[in-house]
Scaffold this motif. Sequence first.
Motif, PDB file in Angstrom:
ATOM      1  N   ASN A  16       0.867  -1.177   0.000  1.00 26.91           N
ATOM      2  CA  ASN A  16       0.000   0.000   0.000  1.00 26.91           C
ATOM      3  C   ASN A  16       0.903   1.225   0.000  1.00 26.91           C
ATOM      4  O   ASN A  16       1.504   1.549   1.010  1.00 26.91           O
ATOM      5  CB  ASN A  16      -0.902   0.015   1.240  1.00 26.91           C
ATOM      6  N   SER A  17       0.989   1.881  -1.158  1.00 28.73           N
ATOM      7  CA  SER A  17       1.873   3.022  -1.308  1.00 28.73           C
ATOM      8  C   SER A  17       1.120   4.158  -1.967  1.00 28.73           C
ATOM      9  O   SER A  17       0.099   3.957  -2.615  1.00 28.73           O
ATOM     10  CB  SER A  17       3.092   2.660  -2.168  1.00 28.73           C
ATOM     11  N   GLY A  18       1.632   5.353  -1.811  1.00 28.85           N
ATOM     12  CA  GLY A  18       0.998   6.491  -2.452  1.00 28.85           C
ATOM     13  C   GLY A  18       1.809   7.752  -2.263  1.00 28.85           C
ATOM     14  O   GLY A  18       2.828   7.773  -1.577  1.00 28.85           O
ATOM     15  N   GLY A  19       1.313   8.800  -2.889  1.00 33.35           N
ATOM     16  CA  GLY A  19       1.978  10.083  -2.778  1.00 33.35           C
ATOM     17  C   GLY A  19       1.046  11.195  -3.183  1.00 33.35           C
ATOM     18  O   GLY A  19      -0.031  10.975  -3.729  1.00 33.35           O
ATOM     19  N   PHE A  20       1.480  12.402  -2.867  1.00 35.45           N
ATOM     20  CA  PHE A  20       0.674  13.566  -3.210  1.00 35.45           C
ATOM     21  C   PHE A  20       1.594  14.768  -3.357  1.00 35.45           C
ATOM     22  O   PHE A  20       2.693  14.803  -2.813  1.00 35.45           O
ATOM     23  CB  PHE A  20      -0.394  13.822  -2.137  1.00 35.45           C
ATOM     24  N   GLY A  21       1.154  15.733  -4.110  1.00 32.92           N
ATOM     25  CA  GLY A  21       1.914  16.953  -4.297  1.00 32.92           C
ATOM     26  C   GLY A  21       1.438  17.695  -5.519  1.00 32.92           C
ATOM     27  O   GLY A  21       0.868  17.111  -6.444  1.00 32.92           O
ATOM     28  N   ASN A  22       1.620  18.995  -5.536  1.00 35.20           N
ATOM     29  CA  ASN A  22       1.229  19.849  -6.654  1.00 35.20           C
ATOM     30  C   ASN A  22      -0.228  19.652  -7.050  1.00 35.20           C
ATOM     31  O   ASN A  22      -0.577  19.668  -8.225  1.00 35.20           O
ATOM     32  CB  ASN A  22       2.140  19.625  -7.868  1.00 35.20           C
ATOM     33  N   GLY A  23      -1.096  19.426  -6.076  1.00 37.54           N
ATOM     34  CA  GLY A  23      -2.525  19.291  -6.349  1.00 37.54           C
ATOM     35  C   GLY A  23      -2.954  17.932  -6.856  1.00 37.54           C
ATOM     36  O   GLY A  23      -4.109  17.730  -7.189  1.00 37.54           O
ATOM     37  N   ALA A  24      -2.040  16.982  -6.952  1.00 39.59           N
ATOM     38  CA  ALA A  24      -2.383  15.641  -7.452  1.00 39.59           C
ATOM     39  C   ALA A  24      -2.031  14.611  -6.388  1.00 39.59           C
ATOM     40  O   ALA A  24      -1.181  14.835  -5.533  1.00 39.59           O
ATOM     41  CB  ALA A  24      -1.610  15.349  -8.734  1.00 39.59           C
ATOM     42  N   SER A  25      -2.702  13.466  -6.467  1.00 40.63           N
ATOM     43  CA  SER A  25      -2.360  12.372  -5.559  1.00 40.63           C
ATOM     44  C   SER A  25      -2.484  11.049  -6.290  1.00 40.63           C
ATOM     45  O   SER A  25      -3.183  10.939  -7.296  1.00 40.63           O
ATOM     46  CB  SER A  25      -3.274  12.377  -4.331  1.00 40.63           C
ATOM     47  N   ILE A  26      -1.781  10.060  -5.790  1.00 45.17           N
ATOM     48  CA  ILE A  26      -1.825   8.730  -6.375  1.00 45.17           C
ATOM     49  C   ILE A  26      -1.741   7.713  -5.243  1.00 45.17           C
ATOM     50  O   ILE A  26      -1.068   7.941  -4.246  1.00 45.17           O
ATOM     51  CB  ILE A  26      -0.668   8.506  -7.385  1.00 45.17           C
ATOM     52  N   ALA A  27      -2.467   6.634  -5.396  1.00 45.29           N
ATOM     53  CA  ALA A  27      -2.425   5.554  -4.410  1.00 45.29           C
ATOM     54  C   ALA A  27      -2.386   4.228  -5.151  1.00 45.29           C
ATOM     55  O   ALA A  27      -3.001   4.078  -6.203  1.00 45.29           O
ATOM     56  CB  ALA A  27      -3.633   5.608  -3.492  1.00 45.29           C
ATOM     57  N   ALA A  28      -1.648   3.285  -4.599  1.00 47.27           N
ATOM     58  CA  ALA A  28      -1.559   1.960  -5.208  1.00 47.27           C
ATOM     59  C   ALA A  28      -1.711   0.906  -4.125  1.00 47.27           C
ATOM     60  O   ALA A  28      -1.119   1.020  -3.058  1.00 47.27           O
ATOM     61  CB  ALA A  28      -0.216   1.790  -5.916  1.00 47.27           C
ATOM     62  N   ASN A  29      -2.523  -0.062  -4.399  1.00 50.20           N
ATOM     63  CA  ASN A  29      -2.688  -1.207  -3.515  1.00 50.20           C
ATOM     64  C   ASN A  29      -2.483  -2.460  -4.347  1.00 50.20           C
ATOM     65  O   ASN A  29      -3.207  -2.681  -5.305  1.00 50.20           O
ATOM     66  CB  ASN A  29      -4.081  -1.231  -2.881  1.00 50.20           C
ATOM     67  N   ALA A  30      -1.491  -3.239  -3.990  1.00 47.73           N
ATOM     68  CA  ALA A  30      -1.221  -4.473  -4.720  1.00 47.73           C
ATOM     69  C   ALA A  30      -1.174  -5.625  -3.741  1.00 47.73           C
ATOM     70  O   ALA A  30      -0.670  -5.481  -2.626  1.00 47.73           O
ATOM     71  CB  ALA A  30       0.111  -4.369  -5.467  1.00 47.73           C
ATOM     72  N   GLY A  31      -1.710  -6.762  -4.152  1.00 51.49           N
ATOM     73  CA  GLY A  31      -1.683  -7.943  -3.300  1.00 51.49           C
ATOM     74  C   GLY A  31      -1.261  -9.161  -4.095  1.00 51.49           C
ATOM     75  O   GLY A  31      -1.672  -9.337  -5.236  1.00 51.49           O
ATOM     76  N   TYR A  32      -0.413  -9.967  -3.510  1.00 48.03           N
ATOM     77  CA  TYR A  32       0.099 -11.163  -4.166  1.00 48.03           C
ATOM     78  C   TYR A  32       0.064 -12.325  -3.177  1.00 48.03           C
ATOM     79  O   TYR A  32       0.141 -12.117  -1.974  1.00 48.03           O
ATOM     80  CB  TYR A  32       1.544 -10.944  -4.639  1.00 48.03           C
ATOM     81  N   THR A  33      -0.006 -13.537  -3.690  1.00 50.17           N
ATOM     82  CA  THR A  33      -0.037 -14.721  -2.847  1.00 50.17           C
ATOM     83  C   THR A  33       0.941 -15.759  -3.378  1.00 50.17           C
ATOM     84  O   THR A  33       1.402 -15.674  -4.515  1.00 50.17           O
ATOM     85  CB  THR A  33      -1.449 -15.338  -2.784  1.00 50.17           C
ATOM     86  N   GLY A  34       1.238 -16.749  -2.551  1.00 49.69           N
ATOM     87  CA  GLY A  34       2.134 -17.827  -2.948  1.00 49.69           C
ATOM     88  C   GLY A  34       2.528 -18.665  -1.753  1.00 49.69           C
ATOM     89  O   GLY A  34       1.792 -18.770  -0.776  1.00 49.69           O
ATOM     90  N   ARG A  35       3.712 -19.264  -1.856  1.00 49.89           N
ATOM     91  CA  ARG A  35       4.253 -20.136  -0.808  1.00 49.89           C
ATOM     92  C   ARG A  35       5.561 -19.536  -0.295  1.00 49.89           C
ATOM     93  O   ARG A  35       6.296 -18.916  -1.065  1.00 49.89           O
ATOM     94  CB  ARG A  35       4.527 -21.540  -1.364  1.00 49.89           C
ATOM     95  N   TRP A  36       5.860 -19.745   0.986  1.00 50.40           N
ATOM     96  CA  TRP A  36       7.078 -19.198   1.571  1.00 50.40           C
ATOM     97  C   TRP A  36       7.907 -20.276   2.246  1.00 50.40           C
ATOM     98  O   TRP A  36       7.406 -21.314   2.640  1.00 50.40           O
ATOM     99  CB  TRP A  36       6.753 -18.086   2.567  1.00 50.40           C
ATOM    100  N   GLN A  37       9.218 -20.001   2.374  1.00 46.80           N
ATOM    101  CA  GLN A  37      10.159 -20.856   3.098  1.00 46.80           C
ATOM    102  C   GLN A  37      11.168 -19.958   3.791  1.00 46.80           C
ATOM    103  O   GLN A  37      11.579 -18.933   3.232  1.00 46.80           O
ATOM    104  CB  GLN A  37      10.927 -21.771   2.148  1.00 46.80           C
ATOM    105  N   ALA A  38      11.556 -20.329   4.994  1.00 45.81           N
ATOM    106  CA  ALA A  38      12.604 -19.603   5.711  1.00 45.81           C
ATOM    107  C   ALA A  38      13.638 -20.611   6.195  1.00 45.81           C
ATOM    108  O   ALA A  38      13.295 -21.733   6.571  1.00 45.81           O
ATOM    109  CB  ALA A  38      12.020 -18.837   6.885  1.00 45.81           C
ATOM    110  N   SER A  39      14.894 -20.220   6.181  1.00 43.87           N
ATOM    111  CA  SER A  39      15.961 -21.104   6.645  1.00 43.87           C
ATOM    112  C   SER A  39      17.064 -20.271   7.269  1.00 43.87           C
ATOM    113  O   SER A  39      17.108 -19.052   7.115  1.00 43.87           O
ATOM    114  CB  SER A  39      16.499 -21.948   5.490  1.00 43.87           C
ATOM    115  N   GLY A  40      17.938 -20.947   7.965  1.00 39.42           N
ATOM    116  CA  GLY A  40      19.059 -20.291   8.621  1.00 39.42           C
ATOM    117  C   GLY A  40      19.039 -20.563  10.105  1.00 39.42           C
ATOM    118  O   GLY A  40      18.068 -21.074  10.654  1.00 39.42           O
ATOM    119  N   LYS A  41      20.129 -20.229  10.752  1.00 40.72           N
ATOM    120  CA  LYS A  41      20.246 -20.353  12.206  1.00 40.72           C
ATOM    121  C   LYS A  41      21.037 -19.163  12.708  1.00 40.72           C
ATOM    122  O   LYS A  41      21.817 -18.567  11.977  1.00 40.72           O
ATOM    123  CB  LYS A  41      20.942 -21.655  12.600  1.00 40.72           C
ATOM    124  N   GLY A  42      20.858 -18.852  13.960  1.00 42.10           N
ATOM    125  CA  GLY A  42      21.573 -17.706  14.508  1.00 42.10           C
ATOM    126  C   GLY A  42      20.921 -16.412  14.065  1.00 42.10           C
ATOM    127  O   GLY A  42      19.712 -16.346  13.852  1.00 42.10           O
TER     128      GLY A  42
END
Length: 132
Positions: free
Chosen positions: A64-90
């Motif tokens: 969810n990102s956006g910005g505004f300035g000089n009388g204009a604004s923009i917003a973006a909402n993006a969503g993605y899905t999938g599978r995750w993995q985490a590894s490591g120690k310490g």
Amino acid sequence: PVTISKSTTATTTTNNNNNNGGGVSDWSTYMSDRKLVYMKSNTGFYMKISIYLCSDGSFRYADNSGGFGNGASIAANAGYTGRWQASGKGNNGKLVLNYNDGSTKTYKTEIRDDSLYLNGRRYFRDTNDLCN
């Protein structure tokens, strides 16, 4: 004007009873059922990235990102899905997001100063309210 409030709290669990001098004993367990949030706000710009990691191995990525300035604004909402993995120690590991569209994103994970970092950016590690 846009107001961004920071309502999440960073929590970190360390285990100093392992042979690697401290840190996370199992990154997969550490990340499971957690929401990872990155927030940034500058004059005229805001960004909030949320990564929901579910215990069944699925994830949802929301930008969810956006910005505004000089009388204009923009917003973006993006969503993605999938599978995750985490590894490591310490204090160092990696998080891999395999998106349903076939793309992959790998993050270097690190615990530094009792905070979680993904590719050098501080993320808040919070309760996951999406997977419950």
